[in-house]
Design a protein around this motif. Structure first.
Motif, short mmCIF file in Angstrom:
data_model
loop_
_atom_site.label_atom_id
_atom_site.label_comp_id
_atom_site.label_asym_id
_atom_site.label_seq_id
_atom_site.Cartn_x
_atom_site.Cartn_y
_atom_site.Cartn_z
N VAL A 49 1.25 -1.32 0.46
CA VAL A 49 -0.08 -0.17 0.15
C VAL A 49 0.98 1.36 -0.72
O VAL A 49 1.77 1.04 1.01
CB VAL A 49 -1.14 0.33 1.22
CG1 VAL A 49 -1.60 1.32 1.56
CG2 VAL A 49 -2.07 -0.75 1.39
N ASP A 50 0.66 1.68 -0.91
CA ASP A 50 1.54 3.65 -1.04
C ASP A 50 0.47 4.57 -0.94
O ASP A 50 -0.21 5.31 -0.56
CB ASP A 50 1.71 3.95 -2.34
CG ASP A 50 2.16 5.10 -2.82
OD1 ASP A 50 3.21 5.77 -1.88
OD2 ASP A 50 2.66 5.20 -4.25
N PRO A 51 1.49 4.85 0.42
CA PRO A 51 0.60 6.10 1.46
C PRO A 51 0.57 6.92 0.83
O PRO A 51 -0.30 8.15 1.08
CB PRO A 51 1.79 5.97 2.48
CG PRO A 51 2.50 4.63 2.41
CD PRO A 51 3.09 4.36 1.04
N ALA A 52 1.00 7.50 0.07
CA ALA A 52 0.88 8.78 -0.65
C ALA A 52 0.02 8.90 -1.68
O ALA A 52 -1.26 9.70 -1.68
CB ALA A 52 1.89 9.15 -2.11
N THR A 53 -0.34 7.40 -2.23
CA THR A 53 -1.98 7.22 -2.71
C THR A 53 -3.22 6.19 -2.26
O THR A 53 -4.09 6.97 -2.31
CB THR A 53 -1.78 5.98 -4.07
OG1 THR A 53 -1.13 5.33 -4.10
CG2 THR A 53 -1.02 7.19 -5.09
N PHE A 54 -2.79 6.78 -0.98
CA PHE A 54 -3.57 5.60 -0.18
C PHE A 54 -5.14 5.93 0.06
O PHE A 54 -6.30 5.72 -0.28
CB PHE A 54 -2.95 5.35 2.01
CG PHE A 54 -4.29 4.31 2.53
CD1 PHE A 54 -4.76 3.56 2.07
CD2 PHE A 54 -4.25 5.16 3.61
CE1 PHE A 54 -5.39 2.94 3.47
CE2 PHE A 54 -5.19 4.97 4.64
CZ PHE A 54 -5.72 3.74 3.75
N PRO A 55 -5.01 7.30 0.40
CA PRO A 55 -6.20 8.03 0.85
C PRO A 55 -7.35 8.11 -0.34
O PRO A 55 -8.17 7.66 0.21
CB PRO A 55 -5.78 9.41 0.83
CG PRO A 55 -4.49 9.27 1.85
CD PRO A 55 -4.26 8.38 1.31
N GLU A 56 -6.31 7.85 -1.69
CA GLU A 56 -7.01 8.08 -2.93
C GLU A 56 -7.83 6.80 -3.12
O GLU A 56 -8.79 6.16 -3.60
CB GLU A 56 -6.35 8.68 -3.86
CG GLU A 56 -7.33 8.98 -5.64
CD GLU A 56 -6.49 8.62 -6.77
OE1 GLU A 56 -7.09 7.89 -7.88
OE2 GLU A 56 -5.04 8.84 -6.03
N HIS A 57 -7.00 5.95 -2.63
CA HIS A 57 -7.16 4.63 -3.26
C HIS A 57 -8.26 3.92 -2.41
O HIS A 57 -9.39 3.03 -2.74
CB HIS A 57 -6.05 3.29 -2.82
CG HIS A 57 -5.40 3.56 -4.41
ND1 HIS A 57 -5.74 2.93 -5.27
CD2 HIS A 57 -3.87 3.89 -4.15
CE1 HIS A 57 -4.54 3.09 -6.13
NE2 HIS A 57 -3.42 3.46 -5.59
N LEU A 58 -8.37 3.96 -1.06
CA LEU A 58 -9.27 3.82 -0.18
C LEU A 58 -10.79 4.06 0.02
O LEU A 58 -11.34 3.39 -0.14
CB LEU A 58 -8.71 4.33 1.44
CG LEU A 58 -9.83 3.56 2.50
CD1 LEU A 58 -10.36 2.19 2.36
CD2 LEU A 58 -9.67 4.09 3.80
N ALA A 59 -11.13 5.69 -0.44
CA ALA A 59 -12.10 6.39 -0.84
C ALA A 59 -12.60 5.50 -1.87
O ALA A 59 -14.30 5.39 -2.65
CB ALA A 59 -11.62 7.68 -1.57
N THR A 60 -11.86 5.09 -2.78
CA THR A 60 -12.23 4.33 -3.76
C THR A 60 -13.57 2.97 -4.42
O THR A 60 -14.58 2.67 -4.30
CB THR A 60 -11.40 4.50 -5.16
OG1 THR A 60 -10.69 5.42 -6.13
CG2 THR A 60 -12.36 3.92 -7.01
N TYR A 61 -12.30 2.54 -3.21
CA TYR A 61 -12.76 1.56 -2.83
C TYR A 61 -14.06 1.42 -2.15
O TYR A 61 -14.80 0.19 -2.30
CB TYR A 61 -11.17 0.53 -2.24
CG TYR A 61 -12.07 -0.27 -1.50
CD1 TYR A 61 -11.58 -1.54 -1.60
CD2 TYR A 61 -11.94 -1.08 0.23
CE1 TYR A 61 -11.76 -2.34 -0.82
CE2 TYR A 61 -11.64 -1.84 0.86
CZ TYR A 61 -11.52 -2.66 0.04
OH TYR A 61 -11.64 -4.05 1.01
N THR A 62 -14.42 2.22 -1.07
CA THR A 62 -15.15 2.04 -0.40
C THR A 62 -16.59 2.22 -1.24
O THR A 62 -17.65 2.28 -0.65
CB THR A 62 -14.70 2.57 1.43
OG1 THR A 62 -14.68 4.72 0.61
CG2 THR A 62 -14.26 2.10 2.05
N ALA A 63 -15.90 3.72 -1.76
CA ALA A 63 -17.58 4.04 -2.38
C ALA A 63 -17.61 3.54 -3.17
O ALA A 63 -19.37 3.32 -3.70
CB ALA A 63 -16.80 5.75 -3.62
N GLY A 64 -16.95 2.40 -3.69
CA GLY A 64 -17.96 0.54 -4.52
C GLY A 64 -18.76 -0.62 -4.41
O GLY A 64 -19.30 -0.49 -4.79
N VAL A 65 -18.02 -0.13 -3.34
CA VAL A 65 -18.86 -1.60 -2.77
C VAL A 65 -19.80 -0.90 -2.35
O VAL A 65 -21.15 -1.35 -1.80
CB VAL A 65 -17.85 -1.31 -1.02
CG1 VAL A 65 -18.78 -2.17 -0.21
CG2 VAL A 65 -16.45 -2.12 -0.64
#
Length: 358
Positions: free
Chosen positions: A315-331
């Motif tokens: 998990v890249d700390p720099a892109t983590f917030p963006e990735h997690l937001a997309t992940y949870t929004a997709g769910v």
């Protein structure tokens, strides 16, 4: 089948900080009413049945099953068991694992494949199981090694349905590693389906559904396979996942078993359901421990330094917030928009028999 040469990118999923922990005690407060309703429904449940030989024929065309399997480098005549990743309900492998496990495994030179189940795993789980059976057979043939099935949530449970009703796959699998698997369903599925129905997979993952009852009748594990089932007591999706009988835990059968709470590694470790399957360092450490040792995973072998880490490898700390937001929004999108049905899909004929074969 699609064979890829590598996965260097971070994928298209991601997300915003979601360490929200909804206490499991909320589910326990409603458990009495749910259990009463579920017990009444279970009175007429059909008994589970086994299948001889290689199990029932597939309903899904072979070409479609083959196209759902993707493998990374090092999976042909592999030097070690290949991890077969299966995503959780509402997710594809790319959405679930491309920004975490796939990156970490690629960087470490670990061989892995993934199988994409239909309709974001919101439709009939029995159909999805055919994809898993086909993937297990294909990865075993390609790699020459026993397969390590690694799944999150529904993905951690569905391999057990495959092993139960397609007995030939038991000789192809060395490990079943479940991350918050819905092995005994979830009480949360009852309110989700109460008002106007829900997705088929939600019906099937109710604690007292026909599907869950068939899955767990008879032995839960099989000889020759190591089962590592990890879970967070603060799981708000697979409920209850704390003592005395966590939903994720497996307790019967001849397989070697380990049921490991995150609290066994890091007392008080706070993790919710989605974090366990995507960026939780304790869950990742347990997956790696199970892959790298004979037998199931062990909490005692985990370096306690993991308790101070915020993110798992990959998990890249720099892109983590963006990735997690997309992940949870997709769910959330799948939960909100997937068509509802008013009843659980009927059990397939092969699961309706009364004779158990272990």
């Amino acid at each position: 089948m699609r064979w890829i040469t590598g996965r260097g990118g971070t994928g298209t999923v991601g997300g915003g900080a979601a360490w929200a922990v909804r206490a499991a005690v909320v589910a326990l407060a409603t458990a009495t009413a749910l259990v009463v309703g579920g017990t009444a429904a279970s009175a007429s449940l059909p008994a589970w049945g086994g299948s001889g030989g290689s199990g029932p024929a597939f309903d899904v065309p072979q070409a479609i099953l083959d196209a759902a399997l993707t493998c990374g480098p090092g999976t042909t005549d592999a030097s070690r068991p290949v991890a077969l990743f299966i995503a959780g309900t509402t997710l594809t492998p790319q959405e679930n694992f491309s920004w975490n496990y796939f990156r970490a495994f690629t960087a470490a030179g670990r061989p892995y494949c993934s199988v994409e189940l239909p309709n974001h795993e919101m439709s009939d789980i029995q159909v999805g199981a055919e994809y898993v059976v086909n993937a297990i057979r294909a990865v075993r043939e390609r790699s020459g090694k026993d397969v390590a099935v690694v799944g999150f949530s529904q993905g951690g449970m569905i391999g057990r349905w495959a092993l139960k009703y397609w007995p030939d796959t038991r000789a192809d699998v060395g490990d079943v590693i479940g991350i918050d698997p819905s092995n005994h369903g979830t009480l949360d599925a009852y309110p989700a389906c109460a008002a106007a129905g829900c997705a088929p997979a939600f019906w099937q993952q109710q604690s007292f559904s026909h599907f869950t009852t068939a899955l767990n009748a008879g032995p839960e594990t099989f000889a020759g396979i190591d089962y590592t089932q990890m879970f967070t007591p603060t799981d708000e999706v697979v409920v209850p996942n704390l003592g005395p009988a966590p939903s994720s835990a497996l307790t019967t059968g001849a397989g070697r078993r380990a049921n490991i709470s995150t609290f066994d590694v890091c007392p008080g470790h706070v993790a919710d359901h989605l974090s366990m399957g995507s960026f939780d360092p304790v869950a990742y450490a347990l997956v790696i421990d199970a892959l790298d040792h004979d037998g199931p995973g062990s909490a005692a072998r985990i370096d306690r330094a993991v308790c101070t880490q915020l993110l798992q490898p990959g998990v890249d700390p720099a892109t983590f917030p963006e990735h997690l937001a997309t992940y949870t929004a997709g769910v959330a999108l799948q939960v909100a928009t997937y068509p509802h049905v008013l009843a659980e899909p009927p059990l397939k004929p092969y699961a309706q028999g009364s004779t158990a074969r272990g």
